[in-house]
Design a protein around this motif. Structure first.
Motif, PDB file in Angstrom:
ATOM      1  N   SER A 144      -3.664   5.260   0.006  1.00  0.00           N
ATOM      2  CA  SER A 144      -3.786   4.467  -1.223  1.00  0.00           C
ATOM      3  C   SER A 144      -3.717   5.372  -2.453  1.00  0.00           C
ATOM      4  O   SER A 144      -4.626   5.392  -3.295  1.00  0.00           O
ATOM      5  CB  SER A 144      -5.091   3.676  -1.221  1.00  0.00           C
ATOM      6  OG  SER A 144      -5.158   2.814  -0.112  1.00  0.00           O
TER       7      SER A 144
ATOM      8  N   GLN B 149       0.845  -1.190   0.000  1.00  0.00           N
ATOM      9  CA  GLN B 149       0.000   0.000   0.000  1.00  0.00           C
ATOM     10  C   GLN B 149       0.880   1.239   0.000  1.00  0.00           C
ATOM     11  O   GLN B 149       1.750   1.392   0.851  1.00  0.00           O
ATOM     12  CB  GLN B 149      -0.925   0.021   1.218  1.00  0.00           C
ATOM     13  CG  GLN B 149      -1.876   1.211   1.232  1.00  0.00           C
ATOM     14  CD  GLN B 149      -3.044   0.996   2.168  1.00  0.00           C
ATOM     15  OE1 GLN B 149      -3.546  -0.129   2.295  1.00  0.00           O
ATOM     16  NE2 GLN B 149      -3.465   2.044   2.850  1.00  0.00           N
TER      17      GLN B 149
ATOM     18  N   ASN C 150      -8.351   3.918  -9.884  1.00  0.00           N
ATOM     19  CA  ASN C 150      -9.810   3.812  -9.789  1.00  0.00           C
ATOM     20  C   ASN C 150     -10.522   5.023 -10.381  1.00  0.00           C
ATOM     21  O   ASN C 150     -11.748   5.140 -10.276  1.00  0.00           O
ATOM     22  CB  ASN C 150     -10.234   3.625  -8.329  1.00  0.00           C
ATOM     23  CG  ASN C 150      -9.907   2.238  -7.815  1.00  0.00           C
ATOM     24  OD1 ASN C 150      -9.798   1.280  -8.588  1.00  0.00           O
ATOM     25  ND2 ASN C 150      -9.724   2.109  -6.504  1.00  0.00           N
TER      26      ASN C 150
ATOM     27  N   LYS D 171      -3.756   3.469  -5.903  1.00  0.00           N
ATOM     28  CA  LYS D 171      -5.021   2.754  -6.073  1.00  0.00           C
ATOM     29  C   LYS D 171      -6.151   3.726  -6.387  1.00  0.00           C
ATOM     30  O   LYS D 171      -7.005   3.446  -7.255  1.00  0.00           O
ATOM     31  CB  LYS D 171      -5.332   1.953  -4.812  1.00  0.00           C
ATOM     32  CG  LYS D 171      -6.572   1.071  -4.939  1.00  0.00           C
ATOM     33  CD  LYS D 171      -6.832   0.327  -3.641  1.00  0.00           C
ATOM     34  CE  LYS D 171      -5.716  -0.653  -3.347  1.00  0.00           C
ATOM     35  NZ  LYS D 171      -6.019  -1.474  -2.131  1.00  0.00           N
TER      36      LYS D 171
END
Length: 611
Positions: A402, A377, A409, A405
């Protein structure tokens, strides 16, 4: 009757001739036993076997006992010689071929005396003329296309890789160049530094590097980082000609030992040195060394906790710790905002390097690494532009969660992540992600796996287009703008990401083919850009331009040989040839100082000649 000369020995028979002392075996002589002299084993040794074999001094070879006696005599003589050196004749005198490594203070007057290196030189690839000959007419199928970047694996035994070289040990006694050479080499390096992963504050680094303290002084950069800066300064210029090999050896030596020193910035400066060395090795064609340096940089960044700077997540303590209170080893808190900004940018410099190395030197199926491991992470906030650093540029209340990530997204509206450095990192992430997905595709995929792949590819494609829109329309490149190389690289990475994602479908879907052609055309559209003014480019540009040129070569081949089978291209053959020549011109210009790009240029020309 038992003889008193030894237990268990019988008296000699009456009337027997006495045995000469020299005829007795060595074992009987040692035990002072009368020996009958029988060979190969005398009577006492045959009657009472011992651990020592029955040996005679007059045997065909030297007995073990004799060898031991001679060794004892030699050692006693040597011991006597060492105890009385003045009264004995000296043996051969030896000297230490590796004198102690002395650290000399920075000199402002004496010149640097470095002998001519004895290392084997790189055998550069000789690029042919940029004016490519007309196609030979051979069919495209006769050419073995670039197979998953296997020529960039760095294997010294493969004919597909650039030739490696060895490094000679330097014999210089002077530690640093003169102050004049120091300033010139530093300035040459710093002009290109940002485009080779340099994340430190340049004015502060230059000031500390030129301080008149000895090498290794805590107020100056670490010796390893200084020598890497000297090395690249010489590499980019003609300062100290012929000394690059010796400087490289010194740089590698210092970088390998700096972490054992007491320098206050040893972790961050060693990380910076590893990144620079990786780009240097990549540029000079030493691909295995480049992979090693990239791995060391990733390990150091993760070990120092740079991926968790300002993390909003709770850190679970280790169940098995080796440090005090079971806390993982990490850096001490930053002393000011500048130091924290350097650490933030340092992590993203490592991640960008990792993305480049993974795509350039690995086959698509293996495009991954430590930074994509399950459970990894990354919470560190996006980097800032160090050239425009101001105190407090990172908001005090900013926390990370994050980061990558969230970006993958689709979370693009990050006010803190709109710097040119952050855009470059995001483009590298998209480039790596597209290459990784390409490696996961197979024509024989299970239907469920195919659905998963299609969903992931569609998501990445949408993200690429959204990111391209966020960058705005292509600019008119200004050769005098210091940021032109960053903008050029960022846009090329986004275009290359589109090509990576659609290339495997270009033969089956006309839409994918047109996306690849449009992206490749964008990568070689330089306007009135003057290559002489912009300086050296990041080594990954060779991979990007090579990808674009191969797109044009492939489409030219289709246009000539499959006109009745394939839909007509949006670009005519003349337009395709012009795009190909623009890409080839860029590669030819920058290949003059880059072994890797010379190799890539050769592969592109071979592909064109094969159609």
């Amino acid at each position: 009757m038992i003889s008193d000369t030894g237990k268990g020995s019988k008296a000699a028979p009456k009337g027997a001739k006495p045995l000469k002392r020299g005829k007795a075996c060595m074992s009987c002589r040692f035990l002072k036993i009368r020996c009958d002299g029988e060979k190969p084993i005398c009577g006492p040794c045959r009657t009472h076997p011992r651990d020592d074999e029955c040996e005679y001094a007059d045997g065909p070879g030297r007995s073990r006992t004799k060898v031991l006696e001679d060794t004892v005599s030699r050692l006693e003589a040597r011991l006597l010689e060492l105890e009385n050196p003045e009264s004995s004749t000296p043996s051969i005198m030896l000297h230490d071929p590796y004198p102690p490594y002395q650290i000399q203070p920075l000199s402002k007057t004496p010149p640097l005396h470095i002998p001519e290196p004895s290392a084997l030189k790189l055998s550069p690839f000789s690029p042919t003329s940029t004016a490519s000959s007309l196609p030979s007419g051979r069919h495209w199928a006769n050419f073995s296309t670039l197979e998953a970047n296997t020529e960039f694996t760095g294997s010294s035994g493969s004919s597909k890789s650039p030739i490696r070289y060895s490094i000679a040990m330097p014999l210089t006694a002077t530690e640093e160049p003169t102050i004049g050479h120091l300033q010139v080499s530093l300035d040459k390096f710093l002009f290109h530094a940002r485009h080779f992963g340099f994340f430190l504050h340049i004015p502060s680094f230059r000031h500390s590097a030129l301080l008149a303290f000895s090498l290794g002084h805590p107020n100056r950069p670490t010796p390893g980082l200084l020598y890497v800066a000297y090395l690249l300064g010489v590499h980019f210029s003609d300062v100290l000609p012929g000394q690059e090999s010796s400087l490289l050896t010194r740089a590698v030596q210092h970088v390998s030992t700096d972490l054992m020193s007491s320098h206050p910035n040893k972790i961050i400066h060693t990380l910076q040195a590893e990144i620079l060395l990786c780009y240097y090795f990549l540029r000079t064609g030493a691909l295995l060394e480049a992979k090693c340096r990239a791995g060391a940089a990733v390990a150091l960044a993760l070990g120092a906790g740079l991926h968790r700077i300002r993390s909003s997540n709770f850190l679970v303590p280790s169940t098995i710790g080796i440090g005090a209170h079971d806390h993982a080893y990490s850096l001490s808190p930053p002393t000011d905002g500048l130091q924290e900004a350097e650490r933030v940018n340092g992590f993203w410099a490592v991640l960008t390097l990792h993305k480049f190395i993974s795509v350039a030197l690995e086959v698509p199926a293996h495009v991954c690494g430590a930074l994509e491991a399950p459970g990894m992470q990354i919470d560190t906030p996006w980097p800032i532009d160090m050239d425009h650093y101001e105190e407090g540029v990172i908001p005090r209340d900013l926390q990370g969660n994050s980061t990558i990530k969230a970006f993958l997204n689709g979370y693009l509206s990050d006010a803190h992540g709109d710097s040119s450095t952050a855009f470059l990192v995001k483009a590298a992430i998209l480039f790596h992600r597209a290459a990784h997905l390409t490696g996961q595709w197979s024509p024989n995929m299970h239907p469920r796996d195919k659905m998963t792949y299609d969903a992931a590819a569609k998501s990445v494609n949408t993200l690429i287009e959204s990111f391209r829109a966020a960058m705005g329309p292509p600019p008119q490149y200004d050769s005098r703008d210091p940021s032109v190389r960053t903008v050029l690289l960022t846009r090329a990475l986004v275009d290359a990401a589109s090509i990576k994602l659609h290339w495997i479908f270009a033969y089956a879907y006309p839409e994918s083919k047109q996306i690849c052609l449009s992206a490749a055309r964008s990568m070689v559209s330089f306007g009135d850009l003057n290559f002489h003014d912009i300086g050296s480019v990041n080594p990954i540009m060779g991979n990007l331009w090579m990808t674009a040129c191969l797109i044009f070569v492939d489409e030219i081949s289709r246009t000539r040989h499959n006109k009745s089978t394939w839909p007509e291209s949006q670009l005519s053959e003349d337009e395709l040839l012009e795009c190909y020549r623009r890409g080839l011109t860029a590669m030819s210009f920058f290949s003059q100082e880059s072994t890797l790009m010379r190799y890539q240029l050769t592969k592109v020309q071979e592909a064109f000649e094969a159609i």
